[in-house]
Enzyme design. Structure first.
Site, mmCIF file in Angstrom:
data_model
loop_
_atom_site.group_PDB
_atom_site.id
_atom_site.type_symbol
_atom_site.label_atom_id
_atom_site.label_comp_id
_atom_site.label_asym_id
_atom_site.label_seq_id
_atom_site.Cartn_x
_atom_site.Cartn_y
_atom_site.Cartn_z
ATOM 1 N N LYS A 86 0.825 -1.219 0.000
ATOM 2 C CA LYS A 86 0.000 0.000 0.000
ATOM 3 C C LYS A 86 0.853 1.261 0.000
ATOM 4 C CE LYS A 86 0.151 0.868 4.809
ATOM 5 N NZ LYS A 86 -0.202 1.913 5.757
ATOM 6 N N ARG B 261 2.838 9.876 4.588
ATOM 7 C CA ARG B 261 4.187 10.243 4.135
ATOM 8 C C ARG B 261 4.456 9.755 2.718
ATOM 9 N NH1 ARG B 261 7.770 8.165 9.102
ATOM 10 N NH2 ARG B 261 6.203 6.511 8.948
#
Length: 317
Positions: free
Chosen positions: A192, A259
């Site tokens: 992911k 992030r």
């Protein structure tokens, strides 16, 4: 209700601290183990971790320490360290007495290295016969720490262990589902972050929301491809619809607080991508996992076009 009497969290970053806060909602004996003495004192006396979570107040009874000599006394130990630190962390904890008597819940995303394998498989080598589970879900650290609504999947080959962990962390606002497919949950958790880089790149190049939604569909297909290599999805594909797979995938790909998505976006808008990649120093788990996944693609002759496309941006020839 079958619960663990005490819980340790190893890893004092944003996610580890937020998991400790989550566990402390339902358990009165939770200790966060970390390396930084100053942060440990701050959590003890001020109930904040300014460096990683800003001014968010942590539960009053949450304990924090750098003293690893007592970690062996905790029934459940949650491992929340970066992927590159996983092996060294388990080896360090072994020197302080953890054993098969402790249940380990892995909250680290990515793959173990040298050789590339799942963290649950690496634990079989590092700590044979230990009870092991894996945790994943759409869980931004600051939202967890604020006790906002969220969900997660808990996977273990021993479903009773998964249920026992769920009893410790589930609540009206934090829901859990349990599965024995520990393989698919780990594969999804590693991939992911790479897909999120692609989502950020697409956002930067103004591909549109249709393209980003299509990315989710195609990403699920690639999760299936790699999961089957490791022996996942043997019984059914229900796990794909749960919090730890599609839920975590959507959040990681859509939240600029992620992030990995932010890294992809900044890379996409950069006028000098080579310089950007050389100078970008923040930890990006998707970037760390990418080379490992490329090796797996080559080893098993897999067709995973999203991964290959991200590699062309992040690891240009």
């Amino acid at each position: 209700m079958n619960k663990f009497k005490n819980i340790a969290v190893y890893g004092g970053g944003s996610f580890g601290t937020s998991l400790a806060a989550l566990a402390a909602q339902n358990c009165s004996n939770v200790t966060l183990f970390l390396r930084d003495e100053e942060i440990a004192k701050e959590i003890l006396h001020k109930k904040t971790n300014i460096k990683y979570l800003g001014g968010i107040k942590l539960p009053a009874h949450l304990h924090a320490t750098t003293n690893l000599s007592v970690i062996k006394d905790f029934e459940l130990i949650i491992i929340a360290v970066p992927s590159y630190a996983f092996d060294d962390s388990i080896k360090l904890l072994k020197t302080h007495g953890i054993s098969e008597d402790n249940t380990l819940l892995i909250a680290t995303k990515g793959f173990a290295r040298n050789p590339t394998e799942l963290f649950s498989d690496r634990l079989k080598t590092l700590l044979p016969h230990s009870s092991t589970a894996f945790f994943a879900g759409p869980n931004l650290a600051k939202e967890l720490a604020k006790n906002l609504p969220a969900s997660a999947s808990i996977a273990s080959l021993d479903i009773d262990i998964a249920n026992k962990i769920a009893n410790n962390i589930s609540s009206k606002i934090f829901t859990t589902n349990m599965t024995s497919d520990i393989v698919t949950l780990q594969v999804a958790g590693a991939l992911k972050n790479i897909f999120a880089i692609k989502s950020g790149i697409d956002l930067a190049s103004e591909q549109g929301e249709n393209a980003r939604a299509t990315l989710i569909v195609d990403a699920l297909k690639e999760i299936i491809t790699l999961s089957k290599v490791f022996g996942g999805l043997q019984k059914n594909s229900d796990i794909l619809l749960e919090a730890g797979v599609v839920g975590d995938l959507v959040l990681t790909c859509y939240a600029l607080g992620s992030r990995n998505t932010n890294f992809g976006y900044e890379l996409g808008i950069s006028s000098d991508k080579k310089k950007f990649l050389q100078e970008y120093k923040q930890l990006v788990e998707g970037r760390e996992a990418l080379k490992l996944v490329l090796d797996l693609i080559k080893q098993y002759d897999l067709h995973m076009p999203i991964i290959s496309e991200v590699a062309s941006y992040v690891m240009p020839a």
